[in-house]
Motif scaffolding. Structure first.
Motif: not given
Length: 71
Positions: A37-52
């Motif tokens: 249910r939270y797949k898009s939020q998880i994906t976004l957070a993981k992408r932000r982690i990589e960028a940071f």
């Protein structure tokens, strides 16, 4: 704007804090009863982690470069 070592160290500190919070968010969302249910939020957070994390790497490299120039 002149970028000083102090600016870089503070930026790194802030990014490290944000990375930590995002990782905790991912753990929380993945631990939910229905994580899909939270797949898009998880994906976004993981992408932000990589960028940071990339930003932190570049800041650390710049800090090292500044230290070498001041020797």
């Amino acid at each position: 704007m002149e970028i000083t070592r102090a600016h870089l160290v503070e930026a790194k500190r802030q990014l490290d804090s944000t990375i930590h919070k995002l990782k905790e968010t991912v753990k929380t969302l993945e631990g939910k009863e229905n994580p899909n249910r939270y797949k898009s939020q998880i994906t976004l957070a993981k992408r932000r982690i990589e960028a940071f994390e990339l930003s932190v790497y570049l800041i650390e490299r710049e800090i090292r470069n500044l230290s070498e120039k001041n020797k």
